[in-house]
Scaffold this active site. Structure first.
Site, PDB file in Angstrom:
ATOM      1  N   ASP A  28       0.882  -1.169   0.000  1.00 34.74           N
ATOM      2  CA  ASP A  28       0.000   0.000   0.000  1.00 34.74           C
ATOM      3  C   ASP A  28       0.918   1.217   0.000  1.00 34.74           C
ATOM      4  O   ASP A  28       1.770   1.362   0.877  1.00 34.74           O
ATOM      5  CB  ASP A  28      -0.871   0.030   1.264  1.00 34.74           C
ATOM      6  CG  ASP A  28      -1.963  -1.038   1.245  1.00 34.74           C
ATOM      7  OD1 ASP A  28      -2.084  -1.738   0.231  1.00 34.74           O
ATOM      8  OD2 ASP A  28      -2.688  -1.156   2.250  1.00 34.74           O
ATOM      9  N   ASP A  31     -13.362  -3.725  -1.403  1.00 38.34           N
ATOM     10  CA  ASP A  31     -13.081  -3.341  -0.011  1.00 38.34           C
ATOM     11  C   ASP A  31     -14.365  -3.456   0.815  1.00 38.34           C
ATOM     12  O   ASP A  31     -14.991  -2.440   1.150  1.00 38.34           O
ATOM     13  CB  ASP A  31     -12.582  -1.891   0.043  1.00 38.34           C
ATOM     14  CG  ASP A  31     -11.306  -1.691  -0.746  1.00 38.34           C
ATOM     15  OD1 ASP A  31     -10.332  -2.392  -0.490  1.00 38.34           O
ATOM     16  OD2 ASP A  31     -11.307  -0.827  -1.650  1.00 38.34           O
TER      17      ASP A  31
END
Ligand code: 1PR
Length: 580
Positions: free
Chosen positions: A277, A435
């Protein structure tokens, strides 16, 4: 709308001028750019020997092939005219894109005849992926479409009705015939495939076949006749094994400095993926960060973005450690514009020079109008990522909007980023990143969305839950479930699903098996399990209990709590096939 910056839909006169136009390349040190030491030296003996002719007709990312050739010590001469093919001392043809579009370009430019003549003369040739398929008589991809007709047979689509996921993505074993040439020593190892179409062995083409692969059907993994070779898999993405195959083609006399170690490949391996990330910290540097349930800030007075390292260095490290893929998620891409974000593109460029496994990049892939009023289509954004070295792009928020629109209207518009990018680059190049957040319910009949009985009850004893999709990095919940989304995006052209879970992210307590089972049973494309890995046992659990094709982790690798190799050793011990 702007014309996309790739060639094959444009007129062929612009064919060789559009591709790989780099953005400016500022020197950026904070990303990290440690060059891993080369494990190969194939080297060429004379300057003519050191030149490889590359046929890149501009339809997609051949940067990885270029990088691998250069990594092995060779220079590249690009084909500009059919005569360049005829003059080549060795020719690499990494076919990309769709069969029909490739054939159209080849025939409009006269490259088709030059290729046939070159191959007929038994000159050194290596076709990769579509570069193998085009040698056959025809393909069913958007067809039938005529191919170069050098090898008898038709290229057809994999059959997903027998439970095998299509596209065929991942590391698979080969069954090698006796005279396999450049594939010597590869028999016991996995190589990386990514495709939905394949050619099948028959009595008519048997003499060409140098290896086959078993994926539901037995299909042709490589062909060889004299100096002519072609492979369905991607040597440039197959780590050390792939580099050794390329090296043997580029310099048949070379003894590879390092032979790949022993393995026990027999079928499709489960993949272990390292995820980075990435976002800008408060000092303006792009760093690898990691959240707990998507909160990436330290809980200190300074409240800084957690900094776990430099993206290029970490990606290089994970490649050396045995990661089967590396994913970069630009986690603030939803609010920044990625094409204004040169460092992210630089990360891909640097990483792809030394990392020879697939690279996925996500974050901010959507249509965008910048402050000057210039409109960029999502396809342009994706194209820039591909040109910079990505093999797959991953779409998050925009895929949620696309699925909502599709489910509401009941028809495909063909205009969503998902549809456009998969149409041009193929669905194997398009991942949808989901998500979701678990929402417990008492009674499943209260909702129209797919609800499941969960393995451990909610805080108020609820036995059921649905998984609510979110956008903008988990900041906004949407009225669509992960189940509905997954099915819709498969129909819209997604080739793979990266299945995160906000509840489990960074918790180290294991993957959300309920969620992963739900989604991997619902779709026939590969599903990557993500969020929550804390120990090697969590990987075996998810592979035992669900149909996930791959498992991804971040925190345990960044914090060096569990090396990738330990995960793989554990999986092997548990009888789960992985690439070594
Ligand atoms: O919406 O198209 O711009 O894409 C944004 C992308 O960024 C999405 O793929 C989304 O998943 C990701 N993202 C956005 N915010 C965050 C965040 O963490 N604040 N990261 C984020 C998603 C999940 C995984 C993580 C696993 C494994 N993070 O990337 O690596 O959960 O972690 P673990 O092994 O430590 O548990 P768009």
């Amino acid at each position: 709308m702007e014309a996309p910056p790739f060639a094959y839909s444009a007129s062929t006169s612009s064919l060789f001028s559009l591709r790989n136009k780099p953005l400016s390349s500022p020197t950026i040190t904070h990303l990290g750019n440690t060059k891993p030491s080369k494990s190969f030296s194939v080297g060429a003996s004379s300057s003519r020997d050191s030149v490889v002719t590359l046929l890149d007709y501009g339809a997609g990312n051949v940067r990885s092939v270029r990088n691998a050739i250069r990594f092995l010590g060779f220079d590249i001469k690009d084909v500009q005219t059919p005569q360049d093919i005829l003059n080549a001392s060795r020719l690499v043809f990494p076919g990309v894109g769709a069969f029909a579009a490739a054939m159209e370009v080849l025939s409009k430019t006269g490259m088709d005849e030059a290729l046939c003549s070159y191959i007929d003369k038994d000159r050194p040739f290596l076709g990769i992926c579509l570069g193998l398929q085009l040698l056959f008589e025809s393909s069913e991809e958007n067809g039938p479409v005529k191919g170069l007709g050098l090898i008898p047979g038709t290229v057809g689509r994999f059959d997903s009705s027998n439970g095998f996921r299509v596209p065929h993505i991942g590391w698979n074993a080969l069954q090698i015939t006796e005279d396999s040439g450049i594939l010597d020593d590869v028999g016991n190892h996995h190589v990386y495939f990514v495709h939905s179409y394949r050619a099948m062995p028959s009595d008519d083409n048997n003499e060409w076949i140098s290896s086959t692969c078993d994926y539901g059907d037995k299909f042709i993994a490589s062909i060889r006749r004299g100096n002519v070779n072609a492979v369905q898999f991607h040597p440039e993405k197959s780590g050390d094994v792939g580099l050794s195959i390329l090296g043997r083609f580029l310099n048949p006399k070379s003894n590879m400095a390092k032979k790949p170690g022993e393995g026990k490949a027999s079928k499709l391996a489960k993949r272990v993926i390292a995820c980075l990330d990435v976002r800008t910290n408060d000092k303006g540097d792009l760093v690898v960060t990691k959240g707990d349930q998507y909160d990436v800030r330290e809980h200190t007075k300074e409240n800084e973005v957690r900094n776990l390292g430099k993206p290029v260095d970490l990606a290089g490290q994970y490649y050396k450690d045995g990661a089967d893929e590396v994913s970069f998620l630009n986690i603030t891409g939803f609010r920044d514009f990625p094409l204004g974000d040169l460092p992210m593109l630089q990360i891909l460029r640097y990483t792809s020079e030394n990392v020879f496994v697939p690279l996925t990049v996500g974050g901010g892939i959507r249509d965008f109008t910048d402050s000057t009023g210039r409109y960029y289509s999502s396809l342009e954004v994706a194209s820039e990522y591909f040109r910079s070295g990505a093999d797959k792009i991953s779409i998050g928020s925009d895929a949620v909007y696309a699925a909502e629109e599709y489910l509401k209207a009941g028809v495909k518009t063909g205009k969503t980023s998902l549809e456009q990018i998969s149409r041009v680059y193929g669905n194997q190049a398009v991942v949808v990143s989901i998500d979701p957040r678990r929402v417990y319910v008492k009674d499943p009949n209260d909702l129209q969305l797919k609800t499941i009985r969960v393995s451990s009850p909610g805080p108020n004893g609820e036995e059921y839950a649905w998984y609510q999709c979110t956008v903008n990095g988990g900041r906004e919940g949407r009225p669509i479930g992960a189940y509905e989304l997954a099915k819709a995006v498969e129909e819209l052209g997604a080739g793979e699903i990266l299945l995160n879970c906000i509840d489990c992210d960074g918790q180290g307590k294991g993957f959300d098996v309920d969620l992963i089972k739900l989604i991997s049973d619902a779709v026939s494309i590969p599903v990557i399990a993500s969020s929550g890995a804390g120990a090697p046992e969590h990987f075996s659990e998810v592979f035992y209990k669900t149909n996930a094709s791959a498992a991804l982790a971040a925190g345990i690798f960044h914090r060096k709590e569990v090396p990738i190799q330990s995960v793989k050793e554990h999986l092997l011990k548990e009888g789960i096939e992985v690439r070594i």
